[in-house]
Design a protein around this motif. Structure first.
Motif, PDB file in Angstrom:
ATOM      1  N   ALA A   1       0.711  -1.281  -0.023  1.00 50.61           N
ATOM      2  CA  ALA A   1      -0.165  -0.001  -0.044  1.00 50.61           C
ATOM      3  C   ALA A   1       0.754   1.134  -0.030  1.00 50.61           C
ATOM      4  O   ALA A   1       0.578   2.301  -0.460  1.00 50.61           O
ATOM      5  N   SER A   2       2.020   1.179   0.656  1.00 48.76           N
ATOM      6  CA  SER A   2       2.854   2.569   0.793  1.00 48.76           C
ATOM      7  C   SER A   2       3.097   3.260  -0.488  1.00 48.76           C
ATOM      8  O   SER A   2       3.335   2.404  -1.468  1.00 48.76           O
ATOM      9  N   PRO A   3       3.247   4.480  -0.533  1.00 45.81           N
ATOM     10  CA  PRO A   3       3.753   5.321  -1.570  1.00 45.81           C
ATOM     11  C   PRO A   3       5.568   5.338  -1.327  1.00 45.81           C
ATOM     12  O   PRO A   3       5.859   5.940  -2.320  1.00 45.81           O
ATOM     13  N   GLN A   4       5.710   5.033  -0.459  1.00 44.89           N
ATOM     14  CA  GLN A   4       7.423   5.377  -0.342  1.00 44.89           C
ATOM     15  C   GLN A   4       8.454   4.064  -0.318  1.00 44.89           C
ATOM     16  O   GLN A   4       7.747   3.066   0.120  1.00 44.89           O
ATOM     17  N   ASP A   5       9.407   4.314  -1.171  1.00 41.59           N
ATOM     18  CA  ASP A   5      10.232   3.230  -1.614  1.00 41.59           C
ATOM     19  C   ASP A   5      10.893   2.836  -0.198  1.00 41.59           C
ATOM     20  O   ASP A   5      11.264   1.897   0.156  1.00 41.59           O
ATOM     21  N   VAL A   6      11.112   3.685   0.864  1.00 39.61           N
ATOM     22  CA  VAL A   6      11.918   3.013   1.910  1.00 39.61           C
ATOM     23  C   VAL A   6      11.105   2.295   2.757  1.00 39.61           C
ATOM     24  O   VAL A   6      11.749   1.484   3.602  1.00 39.61           O
ATOM     25  N   THR A   7      10.033   1.932   2.463  1.00 41.26           N
ATOM     26  CA  THR A   7       9.154   0.934   3.157  1.00 41.26           C
ATOM     27  C   THR A   7       9.869  -0.432   2.789  1.00 41.26           C
ATOM     28  O   THR A   7       9.722  -1.332   3.546  1.00 41.26           O
ATOM     29  N   GLY A   8      10.308  -0.772   1.564  1.00 40.31           N
ATOM     30  CA  GLY A   8      11.097  -1.969   1.238  1.00 40.31           C
ATOM     31  C   GLY A   8      12.028  -2.143   2.258  1.00 40.31           C
ATOM     32  O   GLY A   8      12.453  -3.315   2.522  1.00 40.31           O
ATOM     33  N   LEU A   9      13.027  -1.001   2.566  1.00 49.60           N
ATOM     34  CA  LEU A   9      13.810  -1.208   3.510  1.00 49.60           C
ATOM     35  C   LEU A   9      13.757  -1.904   4.830  1.00 49.60           C
ATOM     36  O   LEU A   9      14.168  -2.734   5.399  1.00 49.60           O
ATOM     37  N   PHE A  10      12.495  -1.222   5.399  1.00 52.07           N
ATOM     38  CA  PHE A  10      12.056  -1.671   6.723  1.00 52.07           C
ATOM     39  C   PHE A  10      11.149  -3.240   6.745  1.00 52.07           C
ATOM     40  O   PHE A  10      10.888  -3.769   7.563  1.00 52.07           O
ATOM     41  N   THR A  11      10.564  -3.323   5.460  1.00 49.61           N
ATOM     42  CA  THR A  11       9.966  -4.886   5.539  1.00 49.61           C
ATOM     43  C   THR A  11      10.741  -5.889   4.951  1.00 49.61           C
ATOM     44  O   THR A  11      10.288  -6.955   5.335  1.00 49.61           O
ATOM     45  N   ARG A  12      11.741  -5.800   4.199  1.00 54.00           N
ATOM     46  CA  ARG A  12      12.487  -6.746   3.627  1.00 54.00           C
ATOM     47  C   ARG A  12      13.061  -7.873   4.497  1.00 54.00           C
ATOM     48  O   ARG A  12      12.980  -9.017   4.275  1.00 54.00           O
ATOM     49  N   PRO A  13      13.398  -7.408   5.639  1.00 54.45           N
ATOM     50  CA  PRO A  13      13.876  -8.449   6.806  1.00 54.45           C
ATOM     51  C   PRO A  13      12.930  -9.522   7.098  1.00 54.45           C
ATOM     52  O   PRO A  13      13.196 -10.605   7.365  1.00 54.45           O
ATOM     53  N   ALA A  14      11.698  -8.934   6.986  1.00 54.09           N
ATOM     54  CA  ALA A  14      10.330 -10.005   7.247  1.00 54.09           C
ATOM     55  C   ALA A  14       9.780 -10.572   6.172  1.00 54.09           C
ATOM     56  O   ALA A  14       8.962 -11.516   6.374  1.00 54.09           O
ATOM     57  N   LEU A  15       9.823  -9.979   4.867  1.00 58.99           N
ATOM     58  CA  LEU A  15       9.159 -10.432   3.853  1.00 58.99           C
ATOM     59  C   LEU A  15      10.120 -11.078   2.685  1.00 58.99           C
ATOM     60  O   LEU A  15      11.005 -10.314   2.349  1.00 58.99           O
ATOM     61  N   ASP A  16       9.789 -12.392   2.299  1.00 57.65           N
ATOM     62  CA  ASP A  16      10.286 -12.939   1.379  1.00 57.65           C
ATOM     63  C   ASP A  16       9.738 -12.700  -0.223  1.00 57.65           C
ATOM     64  O   ASP A  16       8.348 -12.260   0.023  1.00 57.65           O
ATOM     65  N   SER A  17      10.258 -12.819  -1.308  1.00 60.26           N
ATOM     66  CA  SER A  17       9.642 -12.739  -2.551  1.00 60.26           C
ATOM     67  C   SER A  17       9.481 -14.119  -3.335  1.00 60.26           C
ATOM     68  O   SER A  17      10.246 -14.921  -2.851  1.00 60.26           O
ATOM     69  N   LEU A  18       8.648 -14.147  -4.345  1.00 62.61           N
ATOM     70  CA  LEU A  18       8.770 -15.387  -5.327  1.00 62.61           C
ATOM     71  C   LEU A  18      10.020 -15.649  -5.803  1.00 62.61           C
ATOM     72  O   LEU A  18      10.493 -16.623  -5.999  1.00 62.61           O
ATOM     73  N   VAL A  19      10.626 -14.533  -6.302  1.00 66.63           N
ATOM     74  CA  VAL A  19      11.759 -14.589  -6.948  1.00 66.63           C
ATOM     75  C   VAL A  19      12.897 -13.583  -6.596  1.00 66.63           C
ATOM     76  O   VAL A  19      12.335 -12.527  -5.893  1.00 66.63           O
ATOM     77  N   SER A  20      13.971 -13.831  -7.017  1.00 62.40           N
ATOM     78  CA  SER A  20      14.938 -12.700  -6.472  1.00 62.40           C
ATOM     79  C   SER A  20      15.975 -12.381  -7.927  1.00 62.40           C
ATOM     80  O   SER A  20      15.804 -12.921  -8.827  1.00 62.40           O
ATOM     81  N   LEU A  21      16.463 -11.009  -7.579  1.00 59.04           N
ATOM     82  CA  LEU A  21      17.132 -10.497  -8.878  1.00 59.04           C
ATOM     83  C   LEU A  21      18.551 -10.213  -8.570  1.00 59.04           C
ATOM     84  O   LEU A  21      18.820  -9.384  -7.415  1.00 59.04           O
ATOM     85  N   ASP A  22      19.306 -10.569  -9.225  1.00 60.21           N
ATOM     86  CA  ASP A  22      20.716 -10.282  -9.073  1.00 60.21           C
ATOM     87  C   ASP A  22      21.415  -8.936  -9.568  1.00 60.21           C
ATOM     88  O   ASP A  22      20.717  -8.403 -10.523  1.00 60.21           O
ATOM     89  N   ASP A  23      22.754  -8.750  -9.499  1.00 58.51           N
ATOM     90  CA  ASP A  23      23.254  -7.465  -9.978  1.00 58.51           C
ATOM     91  C   ASP A  23      23.236  -7.400 -11.443  1.00 58.51           C
ATOM     92  O   ASP A  23      23.298  -6.464 -12.266  1.00 58.51           O
ATOM     93  N   LYS A  24      23.222  -8.525 -12.339  1.00 57.09           N
ATOM     94  CA  LYS A  24      23.255  -8.748 -13.646  1.00 57.09           C
ATOM     95  C   LYS A  24      21.997  -8.725 -14.301  1.00 57.09           C
ATOM     96  O   LYS A  24      21.899  -8.922 -15.289  1.00 57.09           O
ATOM     97  N   GLY A  25      20.924  -8.510 -13.543  1.00 53.90           N
ATOM     98  CA  GLY A  25      19.713  -8.360 -13.972  1.00 53.90           C
ATOM     99  C   GLY A  25      18.862  -9.751 -14.227  1.00 53.90           C
ATOM    100  O   GLY A  25      17.855  -9.863 -14.857  1.00 53.90           O
ATOM    101  N   GLU A  26      19.415 -10.803 -13.804  1.00 55.67           N
ATOM    102  CA  GLU A  26      19.008 -12.088 -13.688  1.00 55.67           C
ATOM    103  C   GLU A  26      18.075 -12.636 -12.693  1.00 55.67           C
ATOM    104  O   GLU A  26      18.627 -12.452 -11.654  1.00 55.67           O
ATOM    105  N   ILE A  27      17.078 -13.353 -13.039  1.00 57.98           N
ATOM    106  CA  ILE A  27      15.954 -13.853 -12.129  1.00 57.98           C
ATOM    107  C   ILE A  27      16.292 -15.257 -11.562  1.00 57.98           C
ATOM    108  O   ILE A  27      16.665 -16.009 -12.336  1.00 57.98           O
TER     109      ILE A  27
END
Length: 547
Positions: A58-84
């Motif tokens: 819901a949040s419009p702020q990108d900083v929300t990702g910093l605060f919630t990433r420790p608790a939330l995983d995603s379906l996929v991950s993205l590396d520095d080369k842009g690979e999923i």
């Protein structure tokens, strides 16, 4: 064709996401000891801002990702080369037409409230993002033409779109699509704003506005994404973010050893920190939209492209940024940063500071008079720019930067008037277009950030709080952005995004200011702090050396 239009193909050059690894800095550790990482302990991290809403959906702020990433995983991950890579999803297939993504899910995962992670949980999360009740701003803008999720079986889901949507996997890798417990989602917006529950390596204890957030280790965690330095639970027993808005206070806490790491080392103090053998700085340029100013192209003084160009070219942004930030942030030339896929390097020479040309353009636009205070006038009206500025949320000395821009604008005849607003005041203005200029950064690890910023479909309205605050309308740009959505060919997408960048610069539909670079400061106790796609630090692999 717009008289400001130039050849868009001259000097075309592209920089891939792999440049993320080349943005410099020392690693987030000092004097790493030999042997295995220490287990246990607490890492305390000082931050300079906080989310108004902890729900990343819901949040419009990108900083929300910093605060919630420790608790939330995603379906996929993205590396520095842009690979999923796999994460909560073990594999996926894209239909031949590019409209359907089929995901196979892990079968050994539970949310930290005991709820089972399965296809129904994925559907609940994706549907939650687009639910009008969620009033999603950031996440929904990265979701494209989503039509729904079908649960094929307990561990298989099909995600469908009305049209091909190639940026989906990159968006899915961010914390804004972090998977929350359906039980937690059912508690409603008020509860989610204060606490989210996921499958991540940490569990939120409490979030206290203006003070910070605390977490403790998830002892059952055993599904880290590919690329992590270890498996199993996090090394840290506890993690704490302290909100320390004042630069001097935050830096003092680091140098005195009261905390282990800080966000946003003040640029004026970078050399001092680098010279201290007990400290280190890691630099990380953020992908996606730079910190930019957006003129309202639909109403007011900036409907005239000559006036827009006069403002942009009549202010020496590069010098202001260089002096204010002591070279820590690079001046921007494009809407997106150099580490974003599809960045067009030729924008670096496409426009330049030229006060004399700015004056000529204002004369051509009819702003030939001058009043007693030196401001340009036309038909008895002063050349005034109304700028609703969210001072309370301004970070990185953006308020000081704005005041310097205001002073330089006066020299060329513009009166810049700051309308002091709150976050609640700003939304109605954004929806109605009641402004001349707005400012924000928009971090996304994909060139599709350009669609958020310039597509007609993302102009704010009562039903969608979009990011096209320039209220820019261009059928050619919309066509390129649509073509980019329909192809997974990275070279083709990059070429289309380069066209968009050059066109919006030609039309002066954006005033690029600086490239946000995360300046992470650490002391000798902190080791192996990582990074996620939006250039925010992560703490799964982090550990603290025992005294």
């Amino acid at each position: 064709m717009n008289p400001l239009r130039k050849s868009r193909l001259a000097g075309l050059a592209l920089l891939p996401l792999a440049a993320l690894t080349a943005c410099g800095g020392t690693p987030a550790t000092t004097g790493t000891p030999s042997g295995a990482p220490a287990k246990g302990g607490t890492l305390v991290f000082g931050v300079n801002t906080e989310p108004l809403n902890l729900d990343p959906h819901a949040s419009p702020q990108d900083v929300t990702g910093l605060f919630t990433r420790p608790a939330l995983d995603s379906l996929v991950s993205l590396d520095d080369k842009g690979e999923i890579h796999p994460w909560l999803a073990t594999s996926w297939k894209i239909s031949p037409g590019g409209k359907t993504y089929t995901f196979k899910l892990r079968e050994d995962v539970r949310f930290t409230d005991g709820t089972v992670f399965d296809g129904a949980a994925v559907k609940a999360n994706l549907d939650h993002i687009v639910d009008p009740k969620t009033r999603s701003q950031l996440a929904a803008a990265a979701f494209g033409p989503y039509t729904g999720t079908k649960v094929v079986d307990a561990h298989t889901v099909e995600v469908s779109f009305a049209k091909p949507y190639s940026p989906f996997l990159a968006a899915l890798a961010t914390a804004y699509f972090g998977i929350q417990s359906p039980k937690s989602l059912a508690q409603g917006a008020e509860a989610l704003a204060k606490k989210v529950v996921g499958t991540g390596p940490f569990i939120i204890d409490a979030f206290t506005p203006h003070q910070g957030i605390t977490y403790h280790r998830n002892p059952a965690y055993n599904w880290a994404p590919q690329g992590a330095k270890h498996t199993g639970p996090a090394y840290l027993e506890k993690l704490q973010f302290k909100v320390l808005i004042e630069d001097s206070v935050r830096l003092g806490a680091l140098t005195s050893g009261q905390i282990d790491a800080i966000a946003s080392v003040p640029p004026v103090s970078v050399k001092r920190v680098e010279a201290d053998p007990k400290l280190a700085i890691t630099r990380r340029q953020a992908p996606g939209g730079n910190y930019n100013y957006f003129p309202n192209t639909a109403k007011g003084v900036f409907t005239d492209p000559k006036v827009r160009q006069a403002f942009r070219d009549g202010i020496d942004f590069a010098t202001i940024v260089g002096k204010l930030y002591f070279g820590s942030f690079a001046p921007a030339s494009s809407p997106i940063s150099p580490v974003t896929p599809g960045y067009d390097k030729s924008t670096e020479t496409q426009w330049k500071y030229d006060a004399a040309e700015s004056g000529r353009l204002l004369d051509e636009a009819g702003w030939t008079g001058r009043d007693a205070e030196g401001y340009r006038t036309k038909d008895g009206r002063r050349l005034t720019v109304h700028w609703p500025f969210l001072k309370a949320l301004a970070r990185e000395q953006r308020g000081t930067l704005a005041e310097q821009v205001q002073a330089e604008a006066k020299k060329i005849g513009f009166e810049v008037h700051f309308d002091d607003v709150t976050a609640n005041d700003f939304a109605p203005k954004a929806i109605s277009g009641d402004y001349d200029l707005v400012d924000f950064s928009w971090q996304r690890a994909d060139g599709d950030a350009l669609r958020n910023l310039f597509a007609v479909s993302t102009i704010p309205s009562p039903t969608l709080f979009g990011q096209n605050l320039a209220r820019y309308r261009d059928t050619e740009v919309d066509g390129w952005l649509g073509d980019a959505l329909a192809t997974t060919d990275l070279t083709k997408r990059a070429g289309l995004y380069a066209e968009v960048q050059r066109k919006v610069i030609d039309d002066a539909a954006i005033f690029p200011v600086y490239v946000f670079t995360y300046l992470l400061g650490t002391n000798r106790s902190a080791h192996d702090i990582g990074w996620e796609p939006q250039a925010y630090p992560t703490f799964y692999d982090a550990w603290v050396a025992k005294a």
